[in-house]
Structures are given as structure tokens and as C-alpha cells.
Design a protein around this motif. Structure first.
Motif, PDB file in Angstrom:
ATOM      1  N   GLY A  23       0.851  -1.195   0.000  1.00 26.00           N
ATOM      2  CA  GLY A  23       0.000   0.000   0.000  1.00 26.00           C
ATOM      3  C   GLY A  23       0.882   1.238   0.000  1.00 26.00           C
ATOM      4  N   THR A  24       0.820   2.013  -1.097  1.00 27.33           N
ATOM      5  CA  THR A  24       1.708   3.203  -1.163  1.00 27.33           C
ATOM      6  C   THR A  24       0.871   4.474  -1.229  1.00 27.33           C
ATOM      7  N   GLY A  25      -0.267   4.460  -0.542  1.00 23.58           N
ATOM      8  CA  GLY A  25      -1.068   5.688  -0.414  1.00 23.58           C
ATOM      9  C   GLY A  25      -0.417   6.585   0.626  1.00 23.58           C
ATOM     10  N   ARG A  26      -1.194   7.490   1.217  1.00 23.08           N
ATOM     11  CA  ARG A  26      -0.651   8.481   2.150  1.00 23.08           C
ATOM     12  C   ARG A  26       0.094   7.826   3.309  1.00 23.08           C
ATOM     13  N   MET A  27      -0.533   6.826   3.928  1.00 20.67           N
ATOM     14  CA  MET A  27       0.081   6.216   5.115  1.00 20.67           C
ATOM     15  C   MET A  27       1.279   5.354   4.690  1.00 20.67           C
ATOM     16  N   GLY A  28       1.091   4.537   3.657  1.00 22.48           N
ATOM     17  CA  GLY A  28       2.166   3.644   3.190  1.00 22.48           C
ATOM     18  C   GLY A  28       3.393   4.421   2.761  1.00 22.48           C
ATOM     19  N   ALA A  29       3.177   5.491   2.006  1.00 22.62           N
ATOM     20  CA  ALA A  29       4.309   6.306   1.534  1.00 22.62           C
ATOM     21  C   ALA A  29       5.039   6.943   2.718  1.00 22.62           C
ATOM     22  N   ASP A  30       4.276   7.322   3.745  1.00 19.68           N
ATOM     23  CA  ASP A  30       4.903   7.938   4.935  1.00 19.68           C
ATOM     24  C   ASP A  30       5.740   6.891   5.672  1.00 19.68           C
ATOM     25  N   HIS A  31       5.255   5.641   5.724  1.00 18.90           N
ATOM     26  CA  HIS A  31       6.050   4.567   6.364  1.00 18.90           C
ATOM     27  C   HIS A  31       7.288   4.235   5.532  1.00 18.90           C
ATOM     28  N   VAL A  32       7.171   4.277   4.193  1.00 23.74           N
ATOM     29  CA  VAL A  32       8.347   4.033   3.336  1.00 23.74           C
ATOM     30  C   VAL A  32       9.415   5.086   3.648  1.00 23.74           C
ATOM     31  N   ARG A  33       8.987   6.351   3.693  1.00 23.02           N
ATOM     32  CA  ARG A  33       9.929   7.447   4.019  1.00 23.02           C
ATOM     33  C   ARG A  33      10.568   7.193   5.384  1.00 23.02           C
ATOM     34  N   ARG A  34       9.766   6.830   6.349  1.00 21.64           N
ATOM     35  CA  ARG A  34      10.202   6.650   7.752  1.00 21.64           C
ATOM     36  C   ARG A  34      11.236   5.515   7.838  1.00 21.64           C
ATOM     37  N   ILE A  35      10.941   4.377   7.174  1.00 20.56           N
ATOM     38  CA  ILE A  35      11.867   3.233   7.232  1.00 20.56           C
ATOM     39  C   ILE A  35      13.146   3.547   6.460  1.00 20.56           C
ATOM     40  N   ASP A  36      12.992   4.251   5.342  1.00 25.70           N
ATOM     41  CA  ASP A  36      14.151   4.550   4.490  1.00 25.70           C
ATOM     42  C   ASP A  36      15.032   5.633   5.097  1.00 25.70           C
ATOM     43  N   GLN A  37      14.428   6.637   5.792  1.00 23.60           N
ATOM     44  CA  GLN A  37      15.219   7.811   6.167  1.00 23.60           C
ATOM     45  C   GLN A  37      15.278   8.108   7.677  1.00 23.60           C
ATOM     46  N   VAL A  38      14.363   7.532   8.462  1.00 24.30           N
ATOM     47  CA  VAL A  38      14.288   7.990   9.866  1.00 24.30           C
ATOM     48  C   VAL A  38      14.752   6.932  10.854  1.00 24.30           C
ATOM     49  N   ILE A  39      14.227   5.736  10.731  1.00 20.56           N
ATOM     50  CA  ILE A  39      14.533   4.763  11.789  1.00 20.56           C
ATOM     51  C   ILE A  39      15.761   3.928  11.400  1.00 20.56           C
ATOM     52  N   SER A  40      16.267   3.138  12.351  1.00 23.69           N
ATOM     53  CA  SER A  40      17.473   2.338  12.057  1.00 23.69           C
ATOM     54  C   SER A  40      17.138   0.848  12.106  1.00 23.69           C
ATOM     55  N   GLY A  41      17.992   0.047  11.411  1.00 26.91           N
ATOM     56  CA  GLY A  41      17.892  -1.409  11.490  1.00 26.91           C
ATOM     57  C   GLY A  41      17.029  -2.047  10.423  1.00 26.91           C
ATOM     58  N   ALA A  42      16.440  -1.212   9.544  1.00 20.60           N
ATOM     59  CA  ALA A  42      15.582  -1.791   8.481  1.00 20.60           C
ATOM     60  C   ALA A  42      15.744  -1.012   7.186  1.00 20.60           C
ATOM     61  N   ARG A  43      15.395  -1.673   6.079  1.00 23.49           N
ATOM     62  CA  ARG A  43      15.379  -0.966   4.800  1.00 23.49           C
ATOM     63  C   ARG A  43      14.148  -1.416   4.031  1.00 23.49           C
ATOM     64  N   VAL A  44      13.690  -0.594   3.071  1.00 25.92           N
ATOM     65  CA  VAL A  44      12.514  -0.958   2.273  1.00 25.92           C
ATOM     66  C   VAL A  44      13.015  -1.775   1.080  1.00 25.92           C
ATOM     67  N   SER A  45      12.796  -3.082   1.114  1.00 24.36           N
ATOM     68  CA  SER A  45      13.310  -3.909  -0.001  1.00 24.36           C
ATOM     69  C   SER A  45      12.238  -4.133  -1.058  1.00 24.36           C
ATOM     70  N   ALA A  46      10.969  -3.818  -0.721  1.00 25.65           N
ATOM     71  CA  ALA A  46       9.890  -3.957  -1.720  1.00 25.65           C
ATOM     72  C   ALA A  46       8.734  -3.032  -1.372  1.00 25.65           C
ATOM     73  N   VAL A  47       8.089  -2.528  -2.403  1.00 25.62           N
ATOM     74  CA  VAL A  47       6.820  -1.808  -2.201  1.00 25.62           C
ATOM     75  C   VAL A  47       5.790  -2.477  -3.099  1.00 25.62           C
ATOM     76  N   VAL A  48       4.547  -2.537  -2.602  1.00 22.32           N
ATOM     77  CA  VAL A  48       3.470  -3.227  -3.330  1.00 22.32           C
ATOM     78  C   VAL A  48       2.287  -2.281  -3.465  1.00 22.32           C
TER      79      VAL A  48
END
Ligand code: ISE
Length: 335
Positions: free
Chosen positions: A9-34
């Protein structure tokens, strides 16, 4: 190693979580979006090193570099994604609602129990908000005595196109249902939805605002003023009234100016701003627990209980009566 996360889900919430995982938090990366919208998924993936775009969730879950899932698609799509995630034995952060109704939530509850261990953290992010955590600690400490009532005011600046009267319950008041259960450590036993004459700010036909009253199995009374077209900003406030005192949060006194004979401050305009830190803390806690092989935070039981209260709330809204909430016995896995 770093957790490979697929975001569904890459709507408003999904896109915000992608940004958060990619740029804000540590220990994870976005390896796929659906996303069913292949173009939107590809645009998002192209901006992230080593990220693949998919239109089919199951294909993403089968990928070698996907270790965990964030489900941020619309509520009705959650059940299938969760059951597929269980089949791939993947840990999941599932945005609220777990599913839109009690029957589907029960199917997820039974499926997770068949795995014999929790796999899901549900996205009730207010439990990770600094002010709500302070309120919870204060009530748990008992210094104010037993909470008698909880007053909530939940205000959105404007409602999205197509937002229905039932969405005020299922999409918005659902947060106060979880907050009530979590703060008081009690179950909600009845819901009454009252509807004042709608605001002229609200689209034609939308029952906005609504006044919702919860009764709990601990004898507390909880009310929620739910408005989705305030026009002036986004506010989430709560006041606990206890035997020996009160406590309130959400007063937004972060910056007060005094000048030229006037004083004032600002009001945020939406939930991604008011709860930015809560979302960051929620997703970081999920990544940390997942890397430890644990599942913490709101569970599928919390998602099921909220779904049952939502169903009762929508019935009360449409039939104009007080509706009791029926829950199954709480399974051992969630005690
Ligand atoms: C939205 O989905 C949220 O989760 C926000 O926290 C809530 O305030 C808003 O009303 C919902 O639409």
C-alpha cells in the motif's frame, strides 16, 4: 542484519512509512513496495536503493530480501494480506484497522493462534505518543485513584472525499477505542453514538460531528467528541477524571507568543504532523522487536476488540440505539 521490509500500500500512510523506514529509523530498509497502482509503486521504488516494485503482495512476500511486512493498504484488503503473511511466516506491522469487522478479525485471530505465536503488531500508534505514555504511566501509578471518566476530543481539519458517517467510527474513533482499552486496561461493553445537527462545514449527508459514549467492564464512562471538518486544524485531546484528581493531554502549548497586546500559538493541520514522533517510535519499536525475534505492542486481540466495538458503533450510529459489545473469551496467547 538489516531487516528487509516490504510495504504493502503506497497511499498516504504507506508512503509515509516508506519514508520513515528509508530515512528515519534504524535497522531496516525498504526492499519492496506493493501497490495495485504499478506506476505509483515503481515511482516510489525507483527512489530507494535496492527496492523492487510489485503489484502482487504474495510475490513480494516470496522475495529473498523480504523479512517482514508493513500492511498499509485499505482495511478491507488486510485479511488476505495477513493470511498470506502467515503462510510465509513473516512478522507484520498492520495499520489500523486490523480488519473492518469482527468476523474477519476473528478469522485472523484464529489463524495466528494456529501458528502458536504472535506475528502481528497492530498500528495503534497513540500508545507510542509521549503524552499518552505519560498519561498511561500516571494512571497505572494510581496516585489519582480510579479513573471514573475519560473525555476525548478528536478533531480533523477536513474529511477526505468519500469519507462516510461510518468512517468517523471505523477510521477515526477507532483510536479512542484502543486508547480506552489500553489506558484503563478494561474492555468496552457498550457503545452509544449521538448525532447533533451536522456542521455546515461538513459535506451534505455526513453525520459530522458525532458524540460517542463507551461503557467499560470496569464501570468507567468514556466520551468522544469526533469532528472531521473543524476547518481550523487537527487536535487530539484527552482528560482523565479520577477519584482524587484529573489529568489532561493534547493542549499544544509548545510555543506561545506574546506581542503587541496579543498572545497565541499554532494548531497543526493533520495527524502525520501531530503524531510524527509516535509513528517513528512505533515503527522503530516494531523493527527492534522483530530483529530480536519478538512481537510486542498492540496485538491481533486488540485489533479484534476494536473491530467488535466499531461494528457496535456503526450499528448505534445507524439505528440510534445503545449497542452492547459481544467479545469471545480472550485466548491464552493474548493474556
Ligand atoms: C486517520 O486514518 C488516522 O488514523 C488519524 O489518526 C485520525 O485522526 C483520522 O481521523 C483518520 O482518518
Amino acid at each position: 542484519g538489516t531487516l528487509g521490509v516490504a510495504v504493502i500500500g503506497t497511499g498516504r500512510m504507506g508512503a509515509d512509512h516508506v519514508r520513515r523506514i528509508d530515512q528515519v529509523i534504524s535497522g531496516a530498509r525498504v526492499s519492496a513496495v506493493v501497490d495495485l497502482d504499478a506506476e505509483r509503486a515503481k515511482r516510489l521504488a525507483d527512489g530507494i536503493e535496492g527496492c523492487t516494485a510489485h503489484t502482487d503482495a504474495a510475490a513480494a512476500m516470496a522475495a529473498d530480501d523480504v523479512d517482514a511486512l508493513v500492511i498499509a493498504s485499505p482495511g478491507p484488503a488486510h485479511e488476505e494480506a495477513l493470511l498470506t503473511a502467515f503462510a510465509h511466516d513473516l512478522p507484520v506491522l498492520c495499520e489500523k484497522p486490523l480488519t473492518p469487522d469482527a468476523a474477519s478479525a476473528l478469522r485472523v485471530l484464529e489463524a495466528e493462534q494456529r501458528l502458536g505465536r504472535r506475528r502481528v503488531q497492530v498500528g495503534f500508534m497513540r500508545r507510542y505518543d509521549a503524552e499518552y505514555m505519560k498519561l498511561k504511566a500516571l494512571l497505572d501509578g494510581g496516585s489519582l485513584g480510579r479513573p471514573l471518566m475519560l473525555h476525548n476530543r478528536h478533531r480533523n481539519a477536513s474529511s477526505p472525499p468519500g469519507f462516510t458517517s461510518a468512517n468517523l467510527i471505523n477510521d477515526s474513533v477507532v483510536h479512542e477505542m484502543d486508547v480506552t482499552r489500553w489506558l484503563l486496561d478494561q474492555e468496552i461493553t457498550a457503545v452509544t453514538v449521538l448525532r447533533p445537527r451536522p456542521s455546515s462545514n461538513a459535506p451534505e449527508g455526513l453525520a459530522d460531528p458525532q458524540f460517542v459514549v463507551f461503557e467499560t467492564d470496569g464501570g468507567a464512562l468514556v466520551d468522544v467528541e469526533m469532528s472531521v471538518n473543524t476547518g481550523f486544524g487537527y487536535q487530539v485531546k484527552a482528560e482523565a477524571v479520577c477519584e482524587r484528581g484529573t489529568a489532561r493531554i493534547g493542549e499544544e502549548q509548545s510555543l506561545v507568543t506574546e506581542t503587541a497586546g496579543r498572545w497565541g500559538g499554532t494548531i497543526v493541520q493533520d495527524f502525520t504532523e501531530r503524531f510524527a514522533d509516535a509513528y517513528d517510535r512505533e515503527v522503530q519499536a516494531w523493527v527492534d522487536a522483530t530483529r530480536r525475534g519478538e512481537v510486542t505492542g498492540p496485538s491481533v486481540w486488540d485489533g479484534y476488540a476494536a473491530a467488535a466495538v466499531c461494528e457496535a458503533g456503526v450499528r448505534s450510529l445507524t439505528e440510534g440505539v445503545r449497542v452492547e459489545v459481544e467479545l469471545i473469551e480472550r485466548p491464552a496467547l493474548y493474556r
